[in-house]
Write an enzyme that holds these catalytic residues in place. Structure first.
Site, PDB file in Angstrom:
ATOM      1  N   SER A 102    -101.575 -12.293 -72.292  1.00  7.58           N
ATOM      2  CA  SER A 102    -102.610 -12.674 -73.254  1.00  7.58           C
ATOM      3  C   SER A 102    -102.073 -12.716 -74.683  1.00  7.58           C
ATOM      4  CB  SER A 102    -103.814 -11.742 -73.152  1.00  7.58           C
ATOM      5  OG  SER A 102    -103.460 -10.417 -73.492  1.00  7.58           O
ATOM      6  N   ASP A 119     -95.570 -18.085 -52.592  1.00  7.98           N
ATOM      7  CA  ASP A 119     -95.829 -17.916 -51.159  1.00  7.98           C
ATOM      8  C   ASP A 119     -95.205 -16.652 -50.596  1.00  7.98           C
ATOM      9  OD1 ASP A 119     -97.313 -20.207 -50.038  1.00  7.98           O
ATOM     10  OD2 ASP A 119     -95.665 -21.390 -50.856  1.00  7.98           O
ATOM     11  N   GLU A 129     -93.012 -22.920 -66.334  1.00  6.96           N
ATOM     12  CA  GLU A 129     -93.314 -24.206 -66.972  1.00  6.96           C
ATOM     13  C   GLU A 129     -93.879 -23.887 -68.349  1.00  6.96           C
ATOM     14  OE1 GLU A 129     -95.987 -24.696 -63.976  1.00  6.96           O
ATOM     15  OE2 GLU A 129     -94.588 -25.513 -62.521  1.00  6.96           O
TER      16      GLU A 129
END
Length: 193
Positions: A102, A119, A129
């Protein structure tokens, strides 16, 4: 079930979750903080006139490394791939999510665009990203907290965990920020009018 701090520590002790390096101080009430590595990938805007996820566009990004004690500047509107310093291993009974911090979000730094799910059975460095949606450049320091991982206990172990044959697991064991490999198993349904 979302794992609590005590569940994360128990899962790590039992070998169901592994982060290397393991730093117990990074464990939060229901997550563990992960840190930024010093490798990044930027788009080579002059190599292609467009991006096609069905094609191998190997020169689309270029990797570079910053010194461990030097920051890297992410400019407003810029997108880059980074990675976690930690090498992560999940057994077939645990899945995870990467979330931003945050404090960084309040500075306009996004840790992932869409790929926050990890996964069961995955192992490797998590590719980030990174985007700067603020109006000012932001310094990113190798080793700084860049995100947090929360873990989920599956109701039963995955029958075909990430990395097993036939799952299209083309990021298993990745080191550093790994470019898209969407072309390796590109799928497009035929749409009729």
């Amino acid at each position: 079930m979302l794992l609590s701090d005590r569940d994360i520590l128990a899962a790590q002790s039992a070998g169901h979750i592994s982060l290397d390096p393991w730093t117990p101080e990074m464990v939060q009430p229901a997550s563990i903080d992960v840190r930024l590595d010093r490798y990044f990938r930027l788009f080579n805007n002059h190599a292609y006139t467009y991006v096609d996820p069905a094609e191998n566009q190997g020169a689309l990004t270029e990797q570079f490394e910053v010194a461990p004690d030097e920051p890297w500047i992410l400019h407003p509107g810029e997108f880059a791939l980074g990675s976690t310093w930690e090498y992560v291993k999940l057994d077939p009974s645990i899945a995870a999510r990467l979330e931003g911090k945050s404090s960084l979000g309040r500075l306009g730094i996004l840790t992932h665009s869409t790929a926050g799910f990890i996964d069961p059975g995955f192992e490797g460095h998590i590719t980030l990203e990174l985007s700067n949606v603020s109006t000012l450049p932001v310094k990113l320091w190798p080793g700084m907290k860049i995100g947090q991982m929360c873990f989920f206990q599956l109701s039963s172990p995955a029958e075909h965990p990430y990395g097993s044959k036939g799952t299209g697991s083309h990021y298993q064991g990745q080191r550093g920020p790994t470019p898209s490999r969407s072309y390796e198993n590109f799928y497009r349904a035929h749409i009729d009018d």
